[in-house]
Design a protein around this motif. Sequence first.
Motif, PDB file in Angstrom:
ATOM      1  N   LEU A 140       0.861  -1.182   0.000  1.00 48.53           N
ATOM      2  CA  LEU A 140       0.000   0.000   0.000  1.00 48.53           C
ATOM      3  C   LEU A 140       0.897   1.230   0.000  1.00 48.53           C
ATOM      4  O   LEU A 140       1.042   1.922   1.002  1.00 48.53           O
ATOM      5  N   THR A 141       1.500   1.479  -1.136  1.00 51.05           N
ATOM      6  CA  THR A 141       2.518   2.512  -1.221  1.00 51.05           C
ATOM      7  C   THR A 141       1.899   3.902  -1.290  1.00 51.05           C
ATOM      8  O   THR A 141       0.806   4.089  -1.844  1.00 51.05           O
ATOM      9  N   ARG A 142       2.612   4.861  -0.710  1.00 46.79           N
ATOM     10  CA  ARG A 142       2.174   6.253  -0.763  1.00 46.79           C
ATOM     11  C   ARG A 142       2.778   6.993  -1.957  1.00 46.79           C
ATOM     12  O   ARG A 142       2.498   8.163  -2.165  1.00 46.79           O
ATOM     13  N   ARG A 143       3.591   6.294  -2.729  1.00 46.78           N
ATOM     14  CA  ARG A 143       4.203   6.906  -3.900  1.00 46.78           C
ATOM     15  C   ARG A 143       3.318   6.730  -5.125  1.00 46.78           C
ATOM     16  O   ARG A 143       2.478   5.825  -5.191  1.00 46.78           O
ATOM     17  N   ALA A 144       3.518   7.585  -6.091  1.00 43.97           N
ATOM     18  CA  ALA A 144       2.781   7.498  -7.353  1.00 43.97           C
ATOM     19  C   ALA A 144       3.413   6.412  -8.206  1.00 43.97           C
ATOM     20  O   ALA A 144       4.390   6.647  -8.919  1.00 43.97           O
ATOM     21  N   ARG A 145       2.854   5.210  -8.139  1.00 42.82           N
ATOM     22  CA  ARG A 145       3.365   4.087  -8.910  1.00 42.82           C
ATOM     23  C   ARG A 145       2.202   3.416  -9.637  1.00 42.82           C
ATOM     24  O   ARG A 145       1.052   3.495  -9.191  1.00 42.82           O
ATOM     25  N   PRO A 146       2.491   2.738 -10.724  1.00 43.60           N
ATOM     26  CA  PRO A 146       1.409   2.064 -11.456  1.00 43.60           C
ATOM     27  C   PRO A 146       0.872   0.857 -10.689  1.00 43.60           C
ATOM     28  O   PRO A 146       1.617   0.166  -9.995  1.00 43.60           O
ATOM     29  N   TRP A 147      -0.423   0.617 -10.852  1.00 42.33           N
ATOM     30  CA  TRP A 147      -1.010  -0.601 -10.323  1.00 42.33           C
ATOM     31  C   TRP A 147      -0.469  -1.798 -11.092  1.00 42.33           C
ATOM     32  O   TRP A 147      -0.398  -1.772 -12.319  1.00 42.33           O
ATOM     33  N   LYS A 148      -0.088  -2.840 -10.377  1.00 31.87           N
ATOM     34  CA  LYS A 148       0.344  -4.035 -11.091  1.00 31.87           C
ATOM     35  C   LYS A 148       0.427  -5.219 -10.138  1.00 31.87           C
ATOM     36  O   LYS A 148       0.525  -5.064  -8.913  1.00 31.87           O
ATOM     37  N   VAL A 149       0.402  -6.396 -10.736  1.00 32.80           N
ATOM     38  CA  VAL A 149       0.618  -7.655 -10.032  1.00 32.80           C
ATOM     39  C   VAL A 149       1.780  -8.351 -10.729  1.00 32.80           C
ATOM     40  O   VAL A 149       1.731  -8.567 -11.941  1.00 32.80           O
TER      41      VAL A 149
ATOM     42  N   LEU B 296       1.725  -7.188  -5.168  1.00 30.44           N
ATOM     43  CA  LEU B 296       0.584  -6.407  -5.627  1.00 30.44           C
ATOM     44  C   LEU B 296       0.832  -4.957  -5.230  1.00 30.44           C
ATOM     45  O   LEU B 296       0.788  -4.623  -4.042  1.00 30.44           O
ATOM     46  N   THR B 297       1.136  -4.128  -6.184  1.00 28.49           N
ATOM     47  CA  THR B 297       1.413  -2.718  -5.897  1.00 28.49           C
ATOM     48  C   THR B 297       0.108  -1.942  -5.942  1.00 28.49           C
ATOM     49  O   THR B 297      -0.550  -1.889  -6.990  1.00 28.49           O
TER      50      THR B 297
ATOM     51  N   HIS C  92     -10.393   4.186  -2.295  1.00 32.38           N
ATOM     52  CA  HIS C  92     -10.445   3.589  -3.630  1.00 32.38           C
ATOM     53  C   HIS C  92      -9.350   2.533  -3.788  1.00 32.38           C
ATOM     54  O   HIS C  92      -9.593   1.458  -4.352  1.00 32.38           O
ATOM     55  N   ALA C  93      -8.154   2.829  -3.280  1.00 33.26           N
ATOM     56  CA  ALA C  93      -7.038   1.895  -3.436  1.00 33.26           C
ATOM     57  C   ALA C  93      -7.332   0.566  -2.754  1.00 33.26           C
ATOM     58  O   ALA C  93      -7.070  -0.510  -3.318  1.00 33.26           O
ATOM     59  N   LEU C  94      -7.875   0.610  -1.540  1.00 33.49           N
ATOM     60  CA  LEU C  94      -8.162  -0.630  -0.823  1.00 33.49           C
ATOM     61  C   LEU C  94      -9.277  -1.414  -1.500  1.00 33.49           C
ATOM     62  O   LEU C  94      -9.224  -2.650  -1.581  1.00 33.49           O
ATOM     63  N   ARG C  95     -10.297  -0.692  -2.006  1.00 37.24           N
ATOM     64  CA  ARG C  95     -11.383  -1.410  -2.697  1.00 37.24           C
ATOM     65  C   ARG C  95     -10.899  -2.003  -4.013  1.00 37.24           C
ATOM     66  O   ARG C  95     -11.281  -3.114  -4.403  1.00 37.24           O
ATOM     67  N   ARG C  96     -10.025  -1.272  -4.692  1.00 38.22           N
ATOM     68  CA  ARG C  96      -9.472  -1.810  -5.934  1.00 38.22           C
ATOM     69  C   ARG C  96      -8.571  -3.002  -5.647  1.00 38.22           C
ATOM     70  O   ARG C  96      -8.504  -3.940  -6.460  1.00 38.22           O
ATOM     71  N   LEU C  97      -7.880  -2.997  -4.514  1.00 38.93           N
ATOM     72  CA  LEU C  97      -7.072  -4.149  -4.132  1.00 38.93           C
ATOM     73  C   LEU C  97      -7.958  -5.384  -3.999  1.00 38.93           C
ATOM     74  O   LEU C  97      -7.590  -6.472  -4.466  1.00 38.93           O
ATOM     75  N   LEU C  98      -9.122  -5.226  -3.373  1.00 37.71           N
ATOM     76  CA  LEU C  98     -10.053  -6.346  -3.257  1.00 37.71           C
ATOM     77  C   LEU C  98     -10.474  -6.832  -4.639  1.00 37.71           C
ATOM     78  O   LEU C  98     -10.516  -8.043  -4.908  1.00 37.71           O
ATOM     79  N   THR C  99     -10.779  -5.900  -5.538  1.00 35.01           N
ATOM     80  CA  THR C  99     -11.151  -6.278  -6.901  1.00 35.01           C
ATOM     81  C   THR C  99     -10.024  -7.049  -7.582  1.00 35.01           C
ATOM     82  O   THR C  99     -10.253  -8.040  -8.281  1.00 35.01           O
ATOM     83  N   THR C 100      -8.782  -6.606  -7.378  1.00 38.51           N
ATOM     84  CA  THR C 100      -7.628  -7.272  -7.973  1.00 38.51           C
ATOM     85  C   THR C 100      -7.482  -8.693  -7.444  1.00 38.51           C
ATOM     86  O   THR C 100      -7.227  -9.637  -8.205  1.00 38.51           O
TER      87      THR C 100
ATOM     88  N   GLU D  60      -9.837 -10.587  -6.276  1.00 40.49           N
ATOM     89  CA  GLU D  60     -10.933 -11.392  -6.839  1.00 40.49           C
ATOM     90  C   GLU D  60     -10.684 -11.710  -8.308  1.00 40.49           C
ATOM     91  O   GLU D  60     -10.916 -12.840  -8.761  1.00 40.49           O
ATOM     92  N   ALA D  61     -10.180 -10.722  -9.057  1.00 39.90           N
ATOM     93  CA  ALA D  61      -9.933 -10.939 -10.482  1.00 39.90           C
ATOM     94  C   ALA D  61      -8.836 -11.972 -10.710  1.00 39.90           C
ATOM     95  O   ALA D  61      -8.883 -12.749 -11.675  1.00 39.90           O
ATOM     96  N   GLU D  62      -7.834 -11.972  -9.834  1.00 39.33           N
ATOM     97  CA  GLU D  62      -6.729 -12.932  -9.946  1.00 39.33           C
ATOM     98  C   GLU D  62      -7.083 -14.290  -9.334  1.00 39.33           C
ATOM     99  O   GLU D  62      -6.278 -15.223  -9.380  1.00 39.33           O
ATOM    100  N   ARG D  63      -8.282 -14.377  -8.737  1.00 39.03           N
ATOM    101  CA  ARG D  63      -8.750 -15.618  -8.101  1.00 39.03           C
ATOM    102  C   ARG D  63      -7.751 -16.120  -7.055  1.00 39.03           C
ATOM    103  O   ARG D  63      -7.390 -17.300  -7.014  1.00 39.03           O
ATOM    104  N   LEU D  64      -7.324 -15.189  -6.208  1.00 40.07           N
ATOM    105  CA  LEU D  64      -6.345 -15.517  -5.186  1.00 40.07           C
ATOM    106  C   LEU D  64      -7.047 -15.924  -3.891  1.00 40.07           C
ATOM    107  O   LEU D  64      -8.003 -15.277  -3.468  1.00 40.07           O
TER     108      LEU D  64
END
Length: 389
Positions: free
Chosen positions: A42-51, A60-61, A70-78, A80-84
Amino acid sequence: MPGRVLWLTEHYPPSKGGMAESCDRIVRGLRAAGTEVDVAHLTRRARPWKVEREHGGRLLTAPLQDDPEHALRRLLTTIEAERLSYDHVVAFGGTYAMLAGPVLAGLQRAPLITLLRGNDIDTGVFSLRRRGVLADALRASARVCVVARSHAPLVSVIAPRTPVTWVPNSVDTGSWQILPSERERARAWRAANVEPGRRTLGIIGQLKNKKGVGFLLDALDASGRTDAFHLLLVGEVEEPVLERPGSRTAPACSFLPFLERYELPAVYASCDLVALPSFYDGMPNVALEAAALGVPLLASDAGGLADVADDQIGFVFAAGDSHGCRAAIDRAARASDEELGKLGAAGEERIRRDFTPAAETAGYLAVLAETAGIGTPGAGAASTGTARV
């Protein structure tokens, strides 16, 4: 052994500082022991989302930036999408890791392990902004791990039925050593900067009032031993810390900016003692690093410092005790070179014996094994496990 761990943290390389170093060390130890660890940074820097794949797991950045919700909710989506799926969820301190931990653990039907560092609990219990998040995480945890034994009572005040385990930080003494070239640099620096007859007292890291730097300077002034020491301050200095309007004698000082860890052995080699006069603390890497290199400590007994330092490896006083601090300064000033050498050798042996990466990894592996299958958050509150500190 758990199949996969989701590790939530705000502190992970390429982030800098002691928290990131500790997080990286623990994750590498668990992965090397065969545990698959997916790190959600959960970085505070401006970095791209990626796995992306790392050795022993995924990274998982998830940049928090100006919209952490938004970042935490998107992490949940990620996830789920990766089926982890995960057997454990670990919150490695920090407000947002502890905020997300209970939710993600509940959705995964996995036990939550919360790893507290110093400020998470020391100031978190008194924070209007953070206490609610802290309390929710502790009560939802199957286990809480602390780096200082003295933090267990603070945890129990908020979550009296959650088991607590002490797992101290560590140093790899096999790689953490002073090279001959670094000793030569240290000798050259002392010859150019330190008046003969003075001992170099290093103050390294966060040079803030909360770390007791101003308190130490006041005690040094009151002790009448100012002329016995040359202070080497390394890190970011808050100007008010150094303002001593009522001081009798200004100490001889040198300043260095914040340095990367690999630059520090030459600094430690320049010091006769390293001071850690904290009012409260976790288990500072500086204490372990200095002692591992044979440098005696002038330290309070705050937090995890009490688990590391005593009069066998340095000069210890009760946190916030100005008289005790002055007495410790006086003992350090009067100690012979031979006495300092013995203290340093004892510290080096203690760290090599008791604060190893292998022991740290074993501590966390035991926690994962003991909590396997406990289930969803809240299970820890009903556990009959006992505190292990």
